[in-house]
Motif scaffolding. Structure first.
Motif, PDB file in Angstrom:
ATOM      1  N   LYS A  57       5.602  -5.204   3.821  1.00 55.30           N
ATOM      2  CA  LYS A  57       6.764  -5.466   2.974  1.00 55.30           C
ATOM      3  C   LYS A  57       7.939  -5.948   3.813  1.00 55.30           C
ATOM      4  N   GLY A  58       8.854  -6.655   3.163  1.00 58.10           N
ATOM      5  CA  GLY A  58      10.106  -7.017   3.822  1.00 58.10           C
ATOM      6  C   GLY A  58      10.975  -5.777   3.920  1.00 58.10           C
ATOM      7  N   VAL A  59      12.009  -5.865   4.766  1.00 56.02           N
ATOM      8  CA  VAL A  59      12.846  -4.677   5.008  1.00 56.02           C
ATOM      9  C   VAL A  59      13.460  -4.155   3.711  1.00 56.02           C
ATOM     10  N   ASP A  60      13.978  -5.080   2.912  1.00 56.42           N
ATOM     11  CA  ASP A  60      14.647  -4.659   1.686  1.00 56.42           C
ATOM     12  C   ASP A  60      13.691  -3.896   0.754  1.00 56.42           C
ATOM     13  N   ASP A  61      12.468  -4.394   0.665  1.00 51.61           N
ATOM     14  CA  ASP A  61      11.480  -3.723  -0.195  1.00 51.61           C
ATOM     15  C   ASP A  61      11.115  -2.341   0.353  1.00 51.61           C
ATOM     16  N   SER A  62      11.022  -2.254   1.678  1.00 43.71           N
ATOM     17  CA  SER A  62      10.716  -0.943   2.272  1.00 43.71           C
ATOM     18  C   SER A  62      11.848   0.037   2.000  1.00 43.71           C
ATOM     19  N   VAL A  63      13.082  -0.442   2.103  1.00 41.79           N
ATOM     20  CA  VAL A  63      14.241   0.423   1.837  1.00 41.79           C
ATOM     21  C   VAL A  63      14.181   0.908   0.383  1.00 41.79           C
ATOM     22  N   ASN A  64      13.854  -0.011  -0.521  1.00 41.90           N
ATOM     23  CA  ASN A  64      13.761   0.382  -1.932  1.00 41.90           C
ATOM     24  C   ASN A  64      12.648   1.395  -2.162  1.00 41.90           C
ATOM     25  N   GLN A  65      11.541   1.195  -1.476  1.00 46.11           N
ATOM     26  CA  GLN A  65      10.430   2.136  -1.640  1.00 46.11           C
ATOM     27  C   GLN A  65      10.836   3.524  -1.143  1.00 46.11           C
ATOM     28  N   LEU A  66      11.528   3.549  -0.016  1.00 51.68           N
ATOM     29  CA  LEU A  66      11.994   4.835   0.513  1.00 51.68           C
ATOM     30  C   LEU A  66      12.972   5.488  -0.472  1.00 51.68           C
ATOM     31  N   PRO A  68       7.186  18.941   2.585  1.00 50.73           N
ATOM     32  CA  PRO A  68       6.799  17.550   2.370  1.00 50.73           C
ATOM     33  C   PRO A  68       7.598  16.613   3.283  1.00 50.73           C
ATOM     34  N   SER A  69       7.041  15.465   3.567  1.00 52.75           N
ATOM     35  CA  SER A  69       7.769  14.521   4.407  1.00 52.75           C
ATOM     36  C   SER A  69       7.447  13.085   4.030  1.00 52.75           C
ATOM     37  N   ILE A  70       8.372  12.221   4.411  1.00 53.40           N
ATOM     38  CA  ILE A  70       8.167  10.784   4.236  1.00 53.40           C
ATOM     39  C   ILE A  70       8.006  10.186   5.620  1.00 53.40           C
ATOM     40  N   THR A  71       7.002   9.353   5.772  1.00 52.87           N
ATOM     41  CA  THR A  71       6.811   8.688   7.055  1.00 52.87           C
ATOM     42  C   THR A  71       6.451   7.227   6.759  1.00 52.87           C
ATOM     43  N   THR A  72       6.051   6.479   7.766  1.00 57.72           N
ATOM     44  CA  THR A  72       5.749   5.069   7.499  1.00 57.72           C
ATOM     45  C   THR A  72       4.344   4.722   7.999  1.00 57.72           C
ATOM     46  N   MET A  83      -2.893   9.982   8.252  1.00 56.37           N
ATOM     47  CA  MET A  83      -2.952  10.677   6.966  1.00 56.37           C
ATOM     48  C   MET A  83      -3.359   9.718   5.850  1.00 56.37           C
ATOM     49  N   GLU A  84      -2.863   8.497   5.938  1.00 57.29           N
ATOM     50  CA  GLU A  84      -3.190   7.504   4.912  1.00 57.29           C
ATOM     51  C   GLU A  84      -4.696   7.238   4.894  1.00 57.29           C
ATOM     52  N   GLU A  85      -5.248   7.214   6.086  1.00 55.61           N
ATOM     53  CA  GLU A  85      -6.676   6.967   6.224  1.00 55.61           C
ATOM     54  C   GLU A  85      -7.504   8.123   5.656  1.00 55.61           C
ATOM     55  N   LEU A  86      -6.959   9.305   5.763  1.00 51.25           N
ATOM     56  CA  LEU A  86      -7.734  10.503   5.464  1.00 51.25           C
ATOM     57  C   LEU A  86      -7.584  11.000   4.035  1.00 51.25           C
ATOM     58  N   ILE A  87      -6.428  10.777   3.449  1.00 50.91           N
ATOM     59  CA  ILE A  87      -6.162  11.366   2.125  1.00 50.91           C
ATOM     60  C   ILE A  87      -5.900  10.270   1.105  1.00 50.91           C
ATOM     61  N   GLU A  88      -6.550  10.428  -0.011  1.00 51.52           N
ATOM     62  CA  GLU A  88      -6.486   9.392  -1.045  1.00 51.52           C
ATOM     63  C   GLU A  88      -5.086   9.286  -1.673  1.00 51.52           C
ATOM     64  N   ASN A  89      -4.639  10.365  -2.276  1.00 54.11           N
ATOM     65  CA  ASN A  89      -3.335  10.338  -2.961  1.00 54.11           C
ATOM     66  C   ASN A  89      -2.359  11.226  -2.191  1.00 54.11           C
ATOM     67  N   ALA A  90      -1.998  10.700  -1.019  1.00 53.54           N
ATOM     68  CA  ALA A  90      -1.234  11.508  -0.072  1.00 53.54           C
ATOM     69  C   ALA A  90       0.070  12.039  -0.665  1.00 53.54           C
ATOM     70  N   ALA A  91       0.715  11.253  -1.536  1.00 53.19           N
ATOM     71  CA  ALA A  91       2.022  11.678  -2.063  1.00 53.19           C
ATOM     72  C   ALA A  91       1.929  13.007  -2.806  1.00 53.19           C
ATOM     73  N   ASP A  92       0.811  13.231  -3.509  1.00 52.80           N
ATOM     74  CA  ASP A  92       0.642  14.509  -4.210  1.00 52.80           C
ATOM     75  C   ASP A  92       0.660  15.672  -3.232  1.00 52.80           C
ATOM     76  N   TYR A  93       0.248  15.382  -2.011  1.00 53.38           N
ATOM     77  CA  TYR A  93       0.193  16.418  -0.985  1.00 53.38           C
ATOM     78  C   TYR A  93       1.465  16.466  -0.150  1.00 53.38           C
ATOM     79  N   GLY A  94       2.487  15.796  -0.637  1.00 54.18           N
ATOM     80  CA  GLY A  94       3.759  15.834   0.088  1.00 54.18           C
ATOM     81  C   GLY A  94       3.749  14.979   1.332  1.00 54.18           C
ATOM     82  N   ILE A  95       2.878  13.974   1.359  1.00 57.45           N
ATOM     83  CA  ILE A  95       2.892  13.022   2.476  1.00 57.45           C
ATOM     84  C   ILE A  95       3.189  11.648   1.877  1.00 57.45           C
ATOM     85  N   TYR A  96       4.436  11.234   1.943  1.00 59.41           N
ATOM     86  CA  TYR A  96       4.833   9.934   1.394  1.00 59.41           C
ATOM     87  C   TYR A  96       4.817   8.929   2.538  1.00 59.41           C
TER      88      TYR A  96
END
Ligand code: UDP
Ligand code: G6P
Length: 601
Positions: free
Chosen positions: A468-477, A435-439, A448-461
């Motif tokens: 988002k602002g930088v702080d919010d992106s950091v929190n999301q990560l 699995p990986s996290i990307t932006t 991948m975001e375009e192609l897969i509905e619930n990407a996180a279930d497939y290990g694509i975060y």
């Protein structure tokens, strides 16, 4: 060309598919350099200042390629020739082909823009200002005006202009001032194992090798349980801001805090694999592996001694005797040997952050950020950091793993990029079932975001770095990483299975079709009459009317992409019709079968 002194080599490139290759030795044509530079200025208005070796190489190479193509088409009487150029370094040949009216059709694919990379590495709000940059002035300020000219000339003179992702297409439209004709996403050679779960076994094997490294690196501080340890990593070229290392380290600090306060039993070891200037491996890193090896060797000797004694005593056992007492099985000499090894594990300092002696330790941005957030591998830290400022290699004495094997052994790749036209690293993770996290600023992430509905279930975060602002992106990560640490082993295994099932999406077998389409378009633009004639003879299908077959309605299916029938979206960007059998990927859908031992919540 050979007769005129140009060095060349023709053969098969020893990679999968063994393509035929002709190489030109640019070094043998440097005596033409000044003449060619003058010509480049007078025919294309492109300056080439002295002292820029990379540009000199690009000029010599470009002229050799144009020369070759010119000669080649004189001899090629029956077939059309498509010349495909990648990146500005190969771009000089394109305006030359145009100017000399060489009978070829050209494609230019840029995998990033020069100016984009430079602008992002600074501290500009790149994506919100793309349309406002004074491109010539910005290139001039950064000393890359001449290189920029090559890139722009290549983009404008090519019959077909493409990029590797939509985000780079958008960037190119504004920075190179030509809207790309389509997108050619990067693929991978996907290796399918005959045993379906082989990649899981490989994970366990490689993880064991990483464990070995960790035991050495943390000698004297092996107070965390490797069974409950997760390996995260970021890897790639050392572009601190573009690759999002700043965001990664900040998020790790927040993750550490969150794991501590929630009383997590897990430990995260985060690797940063990015080459920087170094002089050597540190003595401490080498020592760590050495003391652990010595301990292991000693334990092995003792183990054999104990085994021998146990066997002897068992052999001599009689009815009524006590069973051999385990306390007496170790000799006093062995106890001393063991003590010596154990004392060698004592350490007064914390386990180091970096494995190498850095050329510039005090100003290194990664080290300074780690210092700022104070992630020093303290025993109380739930997040440990290891900065390996060199690409991985199986012959490295400290971390002896090739990159691929290392990736397999990890749990999560984190690629929080700000500037990432495509991003091979997360794609490679996917095909290896990691699995990986990307932006959503990376080509891969958007794809991948375009192609897969619930990407996180497939290990694509996918971290939102656009809206988002930088702080919010950091929190999301941070949140993504924290959630990952709360998964059970079973859940991780299931998720890896799902990740690996996405491999087909990234296979060249699918992605390569875009290249075919780009060539079709290039041919049609160069030889429209021949095409019209062929069309009436063979009959084409009209690409724009095809649809992706309706996918599974259950979550996890790719979105209905009616009208956007190809991975690269050529169908919607290009005009007209094409000659292609798109069956293979039109009918693609996520495999339906679930893992037989899928975990049920
Ligand atoms: N890579 C490698 N050895 C390492 C770390 C990374 O060969 O130790 C490779 C990795 O496999 C990937 C490439 O470096 O193919 C980085 O490509 P990416 O598209 O992620 O970034 P780019 O370099 O294009 O910005
Ligand atoms: C693979 C192996 C399993 C192992 C697991 C560990 O699936 O086949 O035998 O238990 O990896 O997974 P983890 O996520 O804990 O590294």
């Amino acid at each position: 060309m050979g007769e005129r002194g140009v060095g060349w080599l023709y053969g098969r490139w020893l990679i999968d598919g063994a393509p035929r290759v002709i190489l030109f030795d640019t070094g043998t044509a440097y005596h033409y350099l000044d003449e060619w530079k003058t010509d480049l200025w007078s025919t294309a208005g492109i300056p080439s200042p002295p002292g820029d070796h990379e540009t000199n190489e690009a000029v010599v190479f470009g002229y050799l390629v144009a020369w070759f193509l010119g000669e080649f088409v004189v001899h090629e009487k029956s077939r059309a020739v498509v010349a495909h150029f990648h990146e500005w370094l190969a771009g000089v040949g394109i305006p030359l082909c145009k100017h000399r009216r060489i009978d070829v059709t050209t494609i230019f694919t840029t995998h990033a823009t020069l100016l984009g990379r430079y602008l992002c590495a600074g501290s500009v709000d790149f994506y919100n200002n793309l349309q406002y940059f004074d491109v010539d002035a910005e290139a001039g300020k950064r000393g890359i005006y001449h290189r920029y000219c090559v890139e722009r000339a290549a983009a404008h003179c090519a019959d077909v202009f493409t990029t590797v992702s939509h985000i780079t297409a958008y960037e190119s439209e504004h920075l190179l001032k030509r809207k790309p004709d389509g997108v050619l996403p990067n693929g991978l050679n996907v290796v399918k194992f005959s045993a379906m779960h082989e990649f899981q076994n490989l994970h366990a094997q490689s993880k064991e090798k990483i464990h070995d490294f960790i035991r050495g690196h943390f000698y004297g501080h092996n107070d965390f349980d490797l069974e409950n340890t997760l390996y995260f990593f970021i890897a790639g070229r050392y572009e601190y801001r573009n690759k999002g290392v700043d965001m990664f380290i900040e998020s790790l600090a927040r993750l550490n805090h969150k794991m501590k306060t929630s009383g997590s039993k897990m430990t995260v070891v985060a690797f940063i694999i990015m080459p920087a200037a170094t002089s050597s491996l540190t003595v401490e890193a080498l020592k760590g592996q050495a003391v652990i090896k010595a301990l292991r060797d000693t334990v092995h000797v003792i183990e054999q001694g104990i085994g021998r004694r146990l066997f002897d005593r068992a052999l001599k056992w009689h009815e009524g005797n006590e069973l051999p007492d385990e306390a007496q099985l170790m000799s006093s000499q062995e106890k001393i040997m063991l003590k010596r090894r154990v004392f060698a594990l004592k350490r007064n300092s914390l386990p180091p952050i970096v494995t190498h002696n850095m050329a510039d330790d005090s100003t290194d941005p990664i080290l300074n950020q780690i210092r700022r957030v104070q992630l020093f591998n303290h025993p109380s830290d739930r997040v440990k950091i290891i900065f390996h400022p060199e690409f991985l290699n199986a012959s490295n004495p400290v971390l002896p793993l090739d990159y691929d094997d290392f990736v397999r052994g990890t749990h999560l790749g984190v690629f929080s990029s700000y500037y990432e036209p495509w991003g091979y690293t997360p794609a490679e993770c996917t095909v290896m079932g990691v699995p990986s996290i990307t932006t959503n600023l990376s080509g891969f992430g958007c794809y991948m975001e375009e192609l897969i509905e619930n990407a996180a279930d497939y290990g694509i975060y996918i971290v939102d770095r656009r809206g988002k602002g930088v702080d919010d992106s950091v929190n999301q990560l941070t949140e993504f990483m924290y959630d990952f640490t709360t998964k059970t082993r079973r859940q991780r295994i299931n998720q890896r299975n799902r990740t690996e099932r996405l491999s087909d999406l990234l296979d060249w077998k699918r992605m390569g079709l875009e290249y075919v389409k780009a060539r079709q378009l290039a041919l049609r633009r160069a030889y429209p009459q021949a095409f019209d004639q062929m069309q009436s003879e063979i009959g084409f299908f009209d690409g724009t009317e095809q649809k992706v077959s309706r996918p599974l309605s259950a979550p996890g299916s790719p979105r209905d992409r009616s009208g956007m029938m190809t991975p690269g979206d050529f169908g919607s960007l290009q005009e007209g019709k094409e000659l292609l059998n798109t069956e293979d990927y039109i009918n693609w859908k996520l495999p339906e079968e679930e893992d037989p031992d899928e975990y049920h919540f």
